[in-house]
Design an enzyme around this catalytic site. Structure first.
Site, PDB file in Angstrom:
ATOM      1  N   TYR A  69      75.151  11.297  40.384  1.00  0.00           N
ATOM      2  CA  TYR A  69      74.308  12.478  40.626  1.00  0.00           C
ATOM      3  C   TYR A  69      74.754  13.671  39.784  1.00  0.00           C
ATOM      4  CZ  TYR A  69      71.326  10.290  43.972  1.00  0.00           C
ATOM      5  OH  TYR A  69      70.383   9.468  44.527  1.00  0.00           O
ATOM      6  N   VAL A 105      63.320  15.858  41.963  1.00  0.00           N
ATOM      7  CA  VAL A 105      64.471  16.580  42.520  1.00  0.00           C
ATOM      8  C   VAL A 105      65.138  17.442  41.447  1.00  0.00           C
ATOM      9  CG1 VAL A 105      64.889  14.795  44.264  1.00  0.00           C
ATOM     10  CG2 VAL A 105      66.058  14.634  42.047  1.00  0.00           C
ATOM     11  N   HIS A 121      61.393  15.058  48.199  1.00  0.00           N
ATOM     12  CA  HIS A 121      62.564  14.191  48.073  1.00  0.00           C
ATOM     13  C   HIS A 121      63.852  14.982  47.860  1.00  0.00           C
ATOM     14  CE1 HIS A 121      59.785  10.598  46.812  1.00  0.00           C
ATOM     15  NE2 HIS A 121      59.695  10.904  48.093  1.00  0.00           N
ATOM     16  N   CYS A 132      79.724  18.406  58.346  1.00  0.00           N
ATOM     17  CA  CYS A 132      79.395  19.703  58.958  1.00  0.00           C
ATOM     18  C   CYS A 132      78.139  20.330  58.341  1.00  0.00           C
ATOM     19  CB  CYS A 132      80.578  20.665  58.871  1.00  0.00           C
ATOM     20  SG  CYS A 132      80.897  21.311  57.218  1.00  0.00           S
ATOM     21  N   GLY A 192      51.533  12.436  36.927  1.00  0.00           N
ATOM     22  CA  GLY A 192      52.763  11.774  36.488  1.00  0.00           C
ATOM     23  C   GLY A 192      53.501  11.036  37.579  1.00  0.00           C
ATOM     24  N   SER A 194      53.551   7.174  39.744  1.00  0.00           N
ATOM     25  CA  SER A 194      53.006   5.815  39.826  1.00  0.00           C
ATOM     26  C   SER A 194      52.283   5.601  41.153  1.00  0.00           C
ATOM     27  CB  SER A 194      54.123   4.780  39.654  1.00  0.00           C
ATOM     28  OG  SER A 194      55.152   5.010  40.594  1.00  0.00           O
ATOM     29  N   ALA A 236      51.090  14.803  30.608  1.00  0.00           N
ATOM     30  CA  ALA A 236      50.836  15.976  31.460  1.00  0.00           C
ATOM     31  C   ALA A 236      51.012  17.268  30.673  1.00  0.00           C
ATOM     32  CB  ALA A 236      51.785  15.944  32.665  1.00  0.00           C
TER      33      ALA A 236
HETATM   34  P1  OAD Z   1      57.655   6.558  38.521  1.00  0.00           P
HETATM   35  O1  OAD Z   1      58.715   6.309  37.511  1.00  0.00           O
HETATM   36  O2  OAD Z   1      57.389   5.492  39.524  1.00  0.00           O
HETATM   37  O3  OAD Z   1      56.281   6.852  37.795  1.00  0.00           O
HETATM   38  C1  OAD Z   1      56.206   7.744  36.711  1.00  0.00           C
HETATM   39  C2  OAD Z   1      54.749   7.835  36.314  1.00  0.00           C
HETATM   40  O4  OAD Z   1      54.648   8.825  35.307  1.00  0.00           O
HETATM   41  C3  OAD Z   1      54.170   6.547  35.714  1.00  0.00           C
HETATM   42  O5  OAD Z   1      52.910   6.284  36.328  1.00  0.00           O
HETATM   43  C4  OAD Z   1      54.008   6.874  34.220  1.00  0.00           C
HETATM   44  O6  OAD Z   1      52.873   6.229  33.651  1.00  0.00           O
HETATM   45  C5  OAD Z   1      53.781   8.366  34.281  1.00  0.00           C
HETATM   46  N1  OAD Z   1      54.153   9.121  33.079  1.00  0.00           N
HETATM   47  C6  OAD Z   1      55.205   8.934  32.242  1.00  0.00           C
HETATM   48  N2  OAD Z   1      55.255   9.882  31.309  1.00  0.00           N
HETATM   49  C7  OAD Z   1      54.206  10.723  31.544  1.00  0.00           C
HETATM   50  C8  OAD Z   1      53.722  11.930  30.941  1.00  0.00           C
HETATM   51  N3  OAD Z   1      54.330  12.474  29.890  1.00  0.00           N
HETATM   52  N4  OAD Z   1      52.622  12.518  31.467  1.00  0.00           N
HETATM   53  C9  OAD Z   1      51.987  11.981  32.543  1.00  0.00           C
HETATM   54  N5  OAD Z   1      52.402  10.848  33.158  1.00  0.00           N
HETATM   55  C10 OAD Z   1      53.495  10.227  32.671  1.00  0.00           C
HETATM   56  O7  OAD Z   1      58.003   7.950  39.239  1.00  0.00           O
HETATM   57  P2  OAD Z   1      57.475   8.536  40.621  1.00  0.00           P
HETATM   58  O8  OAD Z   1      56.070   8.139  40.871  1.00  0.00           O
HETATM   59  O9  OAD Z   1      57.802   9.974  40.612  1.00  0.00           O
HETATM   60  O10 OAD Z   1      62.082   8.583  45.073  1.00  0.00           O
HETATM   61  O11 OAD Z   1      58.431   7.798  41.646  1.00  0.00           O
HETATM   62  C11 OAD Z   1      58.341   8.134  43.005  1.00  0.00           C
HETATM   63  C12 OAD Z   1      59.688   8.022  43.672  1.00  0.00           C
HETATM   64  O12 OAD Z   1      60.276   6.748  43.388  1.00  0.00           O
HETATM   65  C13 OAD Z   1      60.725   8.984  43.173  1.00  0.00           C
HETATM   66  O13 OAD Z   1      60.592  10.299  43.676  1.00  0.00           O
HETATM   67  C14 OAD Z   1      62.004   8.342  43.663  1.00  0.00           C
HETATM   68  C15 OAD Z   1      61.722   6.870  43.381  1.00  0.00           C
HETATM   69  O14 OAD Z   1      62.189   5.980  44.346  1.00  0.00           O
HETATM   70  C16 OAD Z   1      63.285   8.882  45.615  1.00  0.00           C
HETATM   71  O15 OAD Z   1      64.292   8.962  44.937  1.00  0.00           O
HETATM   72  C17 OAD Z   1      63.250   9.133  47.082  1.00  0.00           C
END
Ligand code: OAD
Length: 254
Positions: A69, A105, A121, A132, A192, A194, A236
Site C-alpha cells: 500500500y 482510493v 472503497h 484503537c 472507467g 468494468s 475518459a
Molecule cells: P477495473 O480494472 O475492473 O476496470 C477498469 C475499466 O476502465 C475497464 O472497463 C477499462 O476498459 C476502463 N478503462 C481503462 N482505461 C480507460 C480510460 N482511459 N478511459 C475510460 N475507461 C478506461 O476497475 P474498477 O471497475 O474500478 O475494489 O474495479 C472495481 C473495483 O475492483 C475496485 O475499486 C477494486 C477492485 O476489486 C476494491 O479494491 C474494493
C-alpha cells in the site's frame, strides 16, 4: 448510440437535470498512470489480491501489505489528476445536484478540486490503527522502511490503510449516499469502470430503473454496455472535458 462524441440530448439533459450522479472506476485514473485492476497490465495481474487485500493476509504479514500500500500510495501521490478528473470537478461547479461517487482510493478527484466525493472503497492516503482506530500520520508509516510493521504509537496495534478489503463491508454512510444519489439521478454517468464489483456495479442499474438516462464512458464494452442509453467510447480524459465544456456553455446561455 456508440461514439466518442456525445449527443446534444445528453448536453441538454445534463444542463437541465436537478440531479446528476457519476460513478468512477480505475479507468478514470488510467491516464494519470495508475494501473487499473482488470486490464492486462492491471494491479491484480501482478499481485494476488487474496494475498494482499484482505484482513487475514494483513494480520499474517502486516509489513508486506503495508509495503504494497505504501508503494501504491506513493504512485498516487507522485502522479497528477488528468483531464477526466478536472472535467468532473468542473461539472460539480456547474451543476447543483451533482454527486460524484468513486470506487477509486487514489485521492485524485479530491486533488482535482472535487469538493464532495463519496468514497465507496476508502482512500489510500489515510491510515488508521486496527485496534484503537486512531488515525496515523505519514511519519508513523515510515517504520515500513525499516522492514518492521508500522504500529500505533498509542496502543501498539498495526496500522492499516483506510481502504475496503475483500470480505469487508463498504462504509455504510458512503454506500447509502451513493444509493440515494443513484435513485434520484436524472442522468447517471458510469466512467472507467468494468461494472462488475458489487455493490458499486449495481448503482448504474438502480439509477436506470428509477428513470435515469444512463451513459457509459469507457474505452471498451463492459457489463453495462448493452443496457446503457448512450455510450461514449473513448478515454475518459478525452471524452469528458468537451462534455463538461458543452454543459457549462449550455448553462451560461440558458
Ligand atoms: P477495473 O480494472 O475492473 O476496470 C477498469 C475499466 O476502465 C475497464 O472497463 C477499462 O476498459 C476502463 N478503462 C481503462 N482505461 C480507460 C480510460 N482511459 N478511459 C475510460 N475507461 C478506461 O476497475 P474498477 O471497475 O474500478 O475494489 O474495479 C472495481 C473495483 O475492483 C475496485 O475499486 C477494486 C477492485 O476489486 C476494491 O479494491 C474494493
Amino acid at each position: 448510440m456508440s461514439n466518442a462524441s456525445f449527443s446534444d440530448r445528453l448536453v441538454d439533459r445534463l444542463a437541465q437535470a436537478a440531479r446528476v450522479t457519476v460513478l468512477t472506476g480505475a479507468g478514470t485514473s488510467a491516464e494519470s498512470g495508475i494501473p487499473t485492476f482488470r486490464d492486462p497490465d492491471g494491479l491484480w495481474e501482478q499481485f494476488d489480491p487474496q494475498e494482499l487485500a484482505n484482513v487475514n493476509a494483513f494480520l499474517e504479514n502486516p509489513a508486506l501489505v503495508q509495503g504494497w500500500y505504501a508503494h501504491r500510495r506513493k504512485l498516487a501521490q507522485d502522479t497528477e489528476p488528468n483531464p477526466a478528473h478536472h472535467a468532473l470537478a468542473q461539472l460539480e461547479q456547474h451543476l447543483d445536484g451533482f454527486t460524484l461517487v468513486t470506487q477509486n482510493v487514489d485521492n485524485l478527484h479530491q486533488r482535482a478540486g472535487s469538493d464532495d466525493v463519496v468514497e465507496l472503497h476508502g482512500n489510500i492516503t489515510r491510515n488508521h490503527c486496527i485496534d484503537c482506530e486512531r488515525s496515523a500520520s505519514d511519519d508513523e508509516m515510515e517504520a515500513i522502511a525499516e522492514g518492521e510493521p508500522a504500529r500505533c504509537p498509542t496502543c501498539d496495534g498495526y496500522i492499516r490503510p483506510d481502504v475496503v478489503w475483500f470480505g469487508e463491508m463498504l462504509p455504510q454512510e458512503a454506500l447509502q449516499r451513493a444509493q440515494e444519489a443513484a435513485t434520484q439521478a436524472e442522468v447517471f454517468l458510469s466512467v472507467g469502470t468494468s461494472a462488475v464489483v458489487h455493490p458499486a456495479a449495481g448503482l448504474p442499474l438502480t439509477a436506470q430503473q428509477h428513470g435515469a438516462y444512463l451513459v457509459e464512458v469507457n474505452i471498451e464494452d463492459t457489463a453495462l454496455t448493452d443496457t446503457a442509453d448512450e455510450i461514449l467510447r473513448g478515454q475518459a480524459g478525452a471524452v469528458l472535458p468537451p462534455l463538461a465544456e458543452a454543459v457549462a456553455t449550455r448553462r451560461s446561455t440558458a
